[in-house]
Structure formats: C-alpha cells, structure tokens
Design a protein around this motif. Structure first.
Motif, PDB file in Angstrom:
ATOM      1  N   ARG A  96       0.834  -1.209   0.000  1.00  0.00           N
ATOM      2  CA  ARG A  96       0.000   0.000   0.000  1.00  0.00           C
ATOM      3  C   ARG A  96       0.860   1.246   0.000  1.00  0.00           C
ATOM      4  O   ARG A  96       0.545   2.224  -0.701  1.00  0.00           O
ATOM      5  N   ARG A  97       1.918   1.249   0.795  1.00  0.00           N
ATOM      6  CA  ARG A  97       2.808   2.414   0.776  1.00  0.00           C
ATOM      7  C   ARG A  97       3.397   2.608  -0.619  1.00  0.00           C
ATOM      8  O   ARG A  97       3.526   3.751  -1.097  1.00  0.00           O
ATOM      9  N   GLY A  98       3.731   1.523  -1.289  1.00  0.00           N
ATOM     10  CA  GLY A  98       4.269   1.626  -2.644  1.00  0.00           C
ATOM     11  C   GLY A  98       3.319   2.265  -3.626  1.00  0.00           C
ATOM     12  O   GLY A  98       3.742   2.915  -4.590  1.00  0.00           O
ATOM     13  N   TYR A  99       2.033   2.114  -3.385  1.00  0.00           N
ATOM     14  CA  TYR A  99       1.018   2.708  -4.252  1.00  0.00           C
ATOM     15  C   TYR A  99       0.549   4.065  -3.744  1.00  0.00           C
ATOM     16  O   TYR A  99      -0.391   4.649  -4.290  1.00  0.00           O
ATOM     17  N   GLY A 100       1.177   4.567  -2.697  1.00  0.00           N
ATOM     18  CA  GLY A 100       0.812   5.867  -2.152  1.00  0.00           C
ATOM     19  C   GLY A 100      -0.460   5.845  -1.344  1.00  0.00           C
ATOM     20  O   GLY A 100      -1.107   6.896  -1.168  1.00  0.00           O
ATOM     21  N   LYS A 101      -0.851   4.676  -0.821  1.00  0.00           N
ATOM     22  CA  LYS A 101      -2.103   4.533  -0.087  1.00  0.00           C
ATOM     23  C   LYS A 101      -1.837   4.516   1.423  1.00  0.00           C
ATOM     24  O   LYS A 101      -0.713   4.318   1.878  1.00  0.00           O
ATOM     25  N   ASP A 102      -2.884   4.680   2.204  1.00  0.00           N
ATOM     26  CA  ASP A 102      -2.818   4.516   3.651  1.00  0.00           C
ATOM     27  C   ASP A 102      -2.489   3.053   3.946  1.00  0.00           C
ATOM     28  O   ASP A 102      -3.215   2.141   3.503  1.00  0.00           O
ATOM     29  N   VAL A 103      -1.446   2.825   4.702  1.00  0.00           N
ATOM     30  CA  VAL A 103      -0.958   1.451   4.882  1.00  0.00           C
ATOM     31  C   VAL A 103      -1.913   0.592   5.700  1.00  0.00           C
ATOM     32  O   VAL A 103      -1.816  -0.642   5.683  1.00  0.00           O
ATOM     33  N   VAL A 141      -5.342   0.787   5.463  1.00  0.00           N
ATOM     34  CA  VAL A 141      -6.657   0.711   4.820  1.00  0.00           C
ATOM     35  C   VAL A 141      -6.589  -0.237   3.625  1.00  0.00           C
ATOM     36  O   VAL A 141      -5.775  -0.035   2.722  1.00  0.00           O
ATOM     37  N   PRO A 142      -7.435  -1.280   3.597  1.00  0.00           N
ATOM     38  CA  PRO A 142      -7.424  -2.200   2.449  1.00  0.00           C
ATOM     39  C   PRO A 142      -7.597  -1.465   1.133  1.00  0.00           C
ATOM     40  O   PRO A 142      -8.340  -0.487   1.041  1.00  0.00           O
ATOM     41  N   ASP A 143      -6.905  -1.948   0.105  1.00  0.00           N
ATOM     42  CA  ASP A 143      -6.942  -1.277  -1.194  1.00  0.00           C
ATOM     43  C   ASP A 143      -6.923  -2.338  -2.293  1.00  0.00           C
ATOM     44  O   ASP A 143      -6.010  -3.181  -2.334  1.00  0.00           O
ATOM     45  N   VAL A 144      -7.889  -2.292  -3.169  1.00  0.00           N
ATOM     46  CA  VAL A 144      -8.028  -3.318  -4.202  1.00  0.00           C
ATOM     47  C   VAL A 144      -6.819  -3.349  -5.126  1.00  0.00           C
ATOM     48  O   VAL A 144      -6.320  -4.421  -5.505  1.00  0.00           O
ATOM     49  N   ALA A 145      -6.301  -2.193  -5.498  1.00  0.00           N
ATOM     50  CA  ALA A 145      -5.183  -2.145  -6.436  1.00  0.00           C
ATOM     51  C   ALA A 145      -3.880  -2.636  -5.810  1.00  0.00           C
ATOM     52  O   ALA A 145      -3.069  -3.285  -6.472  1.00  0.00           O
ATOM     53  N   ALA A 146      -3.694  -2.324  -4.540  1.00  0.00           N
ATOM     54  CA  ALA A 146      -2.403  -2.604  -3.912  1.00  0.00           C
ATOM     55  C   ALA A 146      -2.331  -3.961  -3.233  1.00  0.00           C
ATOM     56  O   ALA A 146      -1.270  -4.596  -3.229  1.00  0.00           O
ATOM     57  N   ASP A 147      -3.399  -4.427  -2.641  1.00  0.00           N
ATOM     58  CA  ASP A 147      -3.337  -5.602  -1.777  1.00  0.00           C
ATOM     59  C   ASP A 147      -3.070  -6.884  -2.556  1.00  0.00           C
ATOM     60  O   ASP A 147      -3.495  -7.048  -3.710  1.00  0.00           O
ATOM     61  N   ALA A 148      -2.366  -7.798  -1.878  1.00  0.00           N
ATOM     62  CA  ALA A 148      -2.069  -9.100  -2.467  1.00  0.00           C
ATOM     63  C   ALA A 148      -3.348  -9.915  -2.637  1.00  0.00           C
ATOM     64  O   ALA A 148      -4.316  -9.762  -1.885  1.00  0.00           O
ATOM     65  N   ALA A 149      -3.327 -10.788  -3.632  1.00  0.00           N
ATOM     66  CA  ALA A 149      -4.473 -11.662  -3.861  1.00  0.00           C
ATOM     67  C   ALA A 149      -4.713 -12.542  -2.645  1.00  0.00           C
ATOM     68  O   ALA A 149      -3.777 -13.013  -1.997  1.00  0.00           O
ATOM     69  N   ALA A 150      -5.973 -12.773  -2.332  1.00  0.00           N
ATOM     70  CA  ALA A 150      -6.319 -13.575  -1.157  1.00  0.00           C
ATOM     71  C   ALA A 150      -6.126 -15.060  -1.431  1.00  0.00           C
ATOM     72  O   ALA A 150      -6.061 -15.506  -2.581  1.00  0.00           O
ATOM     73  N   ASN A 151      -6.025 -15.835  -0.348  1.00  0.00           N
ATOM     74  CA  ASN A 151      -6.022 -17.301  -0.383  1.00  0.00           C
ATOM     75  C   ASN A 151      -4.875 -17.896  -1.210  1.00  0.00           C
ATOM     76  O   ASN A 151      -5.052 -18.916  -1.896  1.00  0.00           O
ATOM     77  N   LEU A 152      -3.727 -17.270  -1.148  1.00  0.00           N
ATOM     78  CA  LEU A 152      -2.569 -17.811  -1.847  1.00  0.00           C
ATOM     79  C   LEU A 152      -2.043 -19.042  -1.125  1.00  0.00           C
ATOM     80  O   LEU A 152      -2.087 -19.141   0.102  1.00  0.00           O
ATOM     81  N   SER A 153      -1.495 -19.980  -1.893  1.00  0.00           N
ATOM     82  CA  SER A 153      -0.826 -21.133  -1.300  1.00  0.00           C
ATOM     83  C   SER A 153       0.493 -20.708  -0.683  1.00  0.00           C
ATOM     84  O   SER A 153       0.973 -19.586  -0.915  1.00  0.00           O
ATOM     85  N   GLN A 154       1.104 -21.597   0.070  1.00  0.00           N
ATOM     86  CA  GLN A 154       2.392 -21.284   0.684  1.00  0.00           C
ATOM     87  C   GLN A 154       3.431 -20.918  -0.380  1.00  0.00           C
ATOM     88  O   GLN A 154       4.158 -19.934  -0.239  1.00  0.00           O
ATOM     89  N   GLN A 155       3.498 -21.691  -1.474  1.00  0.00           N
ATOM     90  CA  GLN A 155       4.485 -21.422  -2.511  1.00  0.00           C
ATOM     91  C   GLN A 155       4.162 -20.133  -3.257  1.00  0.00           C
ATOM     92  O   GLN A 155       5.058 -19.334  -3.552  1.00  0.00           O
ATOM     93  N   ASP A 156       2.902 -19.898  -3.553  1.00  0.00           N
ATOM     94  CA  ASP A 156       2.543 -18.668  -4.264  1.00  0.00           C
ATOM     95  C   ASP A 156       2.815 -17.433  -3.410  1.00  0.00           C
ATOM     96  O   ASP A 156       3.236 -16.384  -3.927  1.00  0.00           O
ATOM     97  N   PHE A 157       2.594 -17.545  -2.101  1.00  0.00           N
ATOM     98  CA  PHE A 157       2.885 -16.418  -1.227  1.00  0.00           C
ATOM     99  C   PHE A 157       4.386 -16.190  -1.139  1.00  0.00           C
ATOM    100  O   PHE A 157       4.841 -15.040  -1.113  1.00  0.00           O
ATOM    101  N   LEU A 158       5.168 -17.265  -1.111  1.00  0.00           N
ATOM    102  CA  LEU A 158       6.629 -17.119  -1.130  1.00  0.00           C
ATOM    103  C   LEU A 158       7.075 -16.431  -2.416  1.00  0.00           C
ATOM    104  O   LEU A 158       7.944 -15.538  -2.385  1.00  0.00           O
TER     105      LEU A 158
END
Length: 527
Positions: free
Chosen positions: A418-425, A427-444
């Motif tokens: 969020r900080r990278g996108y200039g957003k409030d760190v 506050v959830p943000d659709v553009a900045a936030d990581a995709a939900a429900n990632l596997s362990q490998q995908d999150f790595l």
C-alpha cells in the motif's frame, strides 16, 4: 591470518585516532595522536573512540561505500554498464584486490572489537550501564562482521581474541553451523545490553530493535541455503515480531522521502532502523564521505548537478516487476538522465522503450544540501535495515511456520504494498493488496518479488537469492534474457557478467592475503 601479521599495530594506531563524545553520533569526531593501548580504555571518551573504530569499517570503500552497494552484490536487479574488466565486470579470483581488501577490512573491524571487549572493564570510573551499552554495540558489530564473512566466504576463521603477537598460530576455518551459532550468541547478548533508538534520536548506532531486526535476517539466512535449518524460520518470525511490537517503528508514508532523507543526512528512526553514516565530501580533516549517489547514481557528467558515473543500470526484470500505479518504479529506476554538454547538464527523459539505459534512481544528488558538490564523495547514508524489510521478513517466516500465510503475514506485506502505491498502509486497497487465499508457494513467490521491488539497489538481493538457493539459476536466466532483449551496445558486457554466476560464485574465493599466511585454511570449492 591477516590480523596476525605485524600490521596489527598499524590498525591499533588507526583505531585510537578516532575520538567521539559520549552523546554524539559516530562521525562527530576529532583526530587524536596515537596513544599506547596499555594506557588507553580508561575513560568514557576513550571507550567511545575505540567503539568508533569498530563502526568505522562499515564505511570503507570495499564495504558499504562502494563494493557492497555495487560490484560485490551482482543480481538480477542491475548490471554494470559496459564493464568488461575487474570486479566491476564480476571477474573475481583469489588475487582480486577489492576482495582481499574487503576481507581485511572486515577482520580489522573484528580485531578492533576484540580489543575493546578485552579492555572495556579497565574503565572502572565509567558506570556499568555505560560500559554495557558500549560492550553491546561492540559485540553486535563483531557478530555482524562475521555474518558478512560467513555469507560471502562460508566457514571462515573465528577469532575472538585480539592478536598479541605476530607469532600466534593461524586459525582454521570454522564450520558454518558453529560460526552462525556464535553470531547468534553474541547478538542475543547484545540485545540485552544496548539502548533503545529513542535514547539517541538517530539510527547510526546499534539499538535494541536493530539487533532484533538483524537477528531476524540471520535466522532467515540459517533457515535457507546452505544450512537449511528450517527450524530457524520460527526464530526469524519471533525477532521480526519483536520489532513490530516495539511501537518504535513504522513505514514512512512517502517512499521517495526515505531516500531524500538519506541524501540530506536526515535521521528517520521510524522507517530506517540502521544506517551507515557518511559525512561531508572528504575535503576536511575528517575523511568520512561515501560514494552513494555518485558511483551508483543517475547518469550525469556535470559536478554542479551531481556527478553520476553511469555504472549501475536497472534490468528489465526489475522495471517490469512494478505494476501500473506502483509509485516505487519511477523513483527506484530513474526515468531520466542528465545530458552534459560543456558546462551544462540538461535533465532528459528516457524513451519508453529505453529500459536498460536507466540508472538507479534512489539516491538523487540533486537533493544534496552540502554545496559545492564533489565529483566522487557524498554525505548520503546507506540503509542497512529498514522497517519494510522487517515486515517482509516477518511475512516470509510466518508463511513457512504456518504452512501458508496467516492474516498477520498478509497484513505485513500489504502495508508495504500500500505504501508503494501511495495509499494509507492500514486501509485495504483493491489495487495494492495481495491476492487472497494464496498457497504457501505462491505467497513465497509474492514475497520474493516484493523484496525485489521494495529493496532494489540496497545490496540485499544477492543475499536473498543465495539463501533461497536460486542465485546461479536466476543469473543464468538473466544472461539469456540479456542475450535476447538487451540493446546491442550493452549486451556483451551484461551477458558476461551474469554468465559468471555459476555454482562456485555462491561463495567468494578465500583471498590470497589469507592463504599466503594461513596454511590451515582451505580454498572454497571451484576456486
């Protein structure tokens, strides 16, 4: 070993020539003539002087002033433009001068720390609290120098006493597991001795959260290659969380301001836990300027505008790692250069397809406050540990220990994004936030890319690739990418630089300066 040679006495003299007051930053120094160690270490100012000598090695050209910000940390984030010889071209062997000096510089820091630790209790008129504060910093710095050596050279000699005679027998290499064990022991002891950053108001001294954050890095390193001690992920998570729960640190809401602060010698202790302090432009009595922004900065041939040597260039992999809307891209990878003609330099934007022509843009000399500017030297500080790194280390360790990312891991990485996108760190943000429900490998995989985006050009990427066990394969892929996509004028040098990262390049060779005096140490495999 190198430090068992007669030159030891020279380093003693150098160390004792540095003096600081008890409440000052490390570089607020005044030269002093040589004093015999027998008659030294008696007052607080003398202990602070000795401690300054231990810190001093961080700023050497072959450590963070130049080498470990450029040619000693080749990775997939940069190449050295048209460099075809020497260490700038990633040509390394045991005789390479920069490598020999690097080894010697780190062991000099260790020797100075050993001398201070052995003599600190002579200062009986100095309070136990103050001696412990100094002792903790010396212990940590000795451990940190060994951490660098272990990371770069493997199982190096572990020397915990100062040299008393040039006739002392040289030490063999220490098994890597034992070396890391001592690093952890000393850092943990230091954690209990050093003060809080709130006691200083600046971030160039070792503080409690600095120790905790670097311990998280050490534990992540132990969890990865070559030790692969995966139990250490839990320790890494614990120590990163200590920093997060301290309440002393937070993300600077403006990404670019982090680096402007470095250039302007402004201490932001919330974002930046630990920095190497540089000061001035090497024109006065104290020669403590660095080369951050000149050696690794934006291309410019004009001193008045801020000279940049045109060495460190971004890769397309780095540039393309940033999604649309990520404000970090055009600050990290400079979208312009200075075209110099005679005595004038004109800021000129790169064309959209000129990716490989772009320089490291983080430390922009146009923001320097000390004028006139110097061609080589700047007072720009070098970041050794930022809060964003702590958050990403926490997320990585949490992902492993929980067999996938927890809500806390998502919170940590999303704050950075969020900080990278200039957003409030917060506050959830659709553009900045990581995709939900990632596997362990995908999150790595997400963390690996996020560390590339956030920490680019800060000397940490090679270390990450090594501990992940993918350094040679990533760099060979880079060589092929350069061959296919890089402009012809830049291609040959960059391809050769990347191709030199083979399995043996995970470690540097043991330098000839050590091999010449130490028959008990073995050369690293492949060298």
């Amino acid at each position: 070993m190198f430090l068992q040679m007669k030159t030891t006495l020279l380093y003693i003299a150098i160390m004792l020539a540095l003096v600081v007051s008890s409440c000052s930053k490390i570089l607020d120094t005044t030269p002093q003539d040589f004093v015999s160690p027998v008659n030294y270490y008696n007052t607080e100012s003398e202990l602070q002087s000795a401690l300054a000598g231990v810190y001093d090695r961080l700023g050497d050209n072959r450590v963070y002033s130049q080498g470990m910000s450029c040619y000693m940390v080749f990775s997939d984030e940069f190449f050295m433009k048209n460099q075809t010889s020497g260490m700038n071209a990633n040509i390394v062997d045991a005789s390479t001068l920069e490598l020999n000096r690097h080894w010697e510089t780190l062991y000099t820091g260790i020797e100075r720390a050993n001398m201070l630790l052995e003599n600190i209790d002579k200062a009986v008129k100095v309070t136990a609290e103050k001696r412990n504060e100094i002792k903790g910093q010396a212990l940590f710095l000795r451990a940190y120098y060994y951490f660098l050596l272990a990371d770069e050279f493997g199982g190096v000699p572990l020397k915990l006493q100062s040299s008393k005679s040039p006739e002392e027998p040289p030490l063999p290499g220490t098994p890597l597991k034992d070396l890391y064990g001592r690093i952890v022991t000393d850092m943990k002891q230091a954690e209990d001795l050093v003060k809080s950053v709130s006691d200083y108001g600046y971030n160039t001294r070792i503080t409690k959260t600095t120790v905790q954050g670097i311990l998280a890095r050490v534990y992540l390193t132990m969890a990865g290659a070559p030790l692969n001690d995966v139990a250490k992920y839990a320790d890494a998570r614990t120590y990163a969380e200590k920093v997060m729960l301290s309440g002393l640190h937070s993300l600077n809401p403006d990404f670019k301001q982090i680096y402007i602060n470095h250039v302007q010698e402004i201490f932001d202790t919330r974002e930046s836990l630990w920095e190497v302090e540089f000061k001035g432009v090497n024109q006065g009595e104290i020669q403590e300027g660095g080369m951050i922004g000149s050696y690794n900065g934006i291309t410019c041939g004009n001193i008045e505008m801020g000279y940049g040597y045109d060495y460190v260039h971004a890769t397309a992999k780095l540039y393309n790692a940033y999604a649309n809307g990520d404000l970090r891209r055009d600050w990290t990878v400079a979208p312009y250069r200075y075209v110099t003609s005679g005595q004038t330099a004109v800021r000129t934007n790169w064309a959209a397809d000129q990716i490989y022509d772009r320089s490291n843009g983080k430390w922009r000399r146009e923001y320097e406050l000390l004028l006139p500017r110097n061609q080589n030297y700047t007072g720009t500080n070098w970041p050794l540990l930022r809060y964003a790194d702590v958050l990403l280390m926490f997320a990585e360790a949490d992902n492993y220990t929980n067999n996938g990312p927890s809500a806390n891991a998502y919170k940590a990485i999303n704050m950075v994004r969020r900080r990278g996108y200039g957003k409030d760190v917060l506050v959830p943000d659709v553009a900045a936030d990581a995709a939900a429900n990632l596997s362990q490998q995908d999150f790595l995989d997400l963390i690996r890319n996020e560390r590339l985006r956030e920490l680019a050009f800060e000397g940490i990427r090679k270390h990450d690739l090594v501990r992940w066990g993918i350094y040679p394969s990533v760099m060979q892929t880079q060589a092929r990418e350069y061959q296919t996509n890089m402009p012809t004028a830049l291609k040959d040098a960059a391809v050769a630089q990347a191709q030199r990262v083979t399995d043996r390049a995970v470690l540097f060779p043991i330098p000839n300066s050590e091999l010449a005096v130490n028959p008990n140490i073995k050369q690293n495999t492949g060298w």
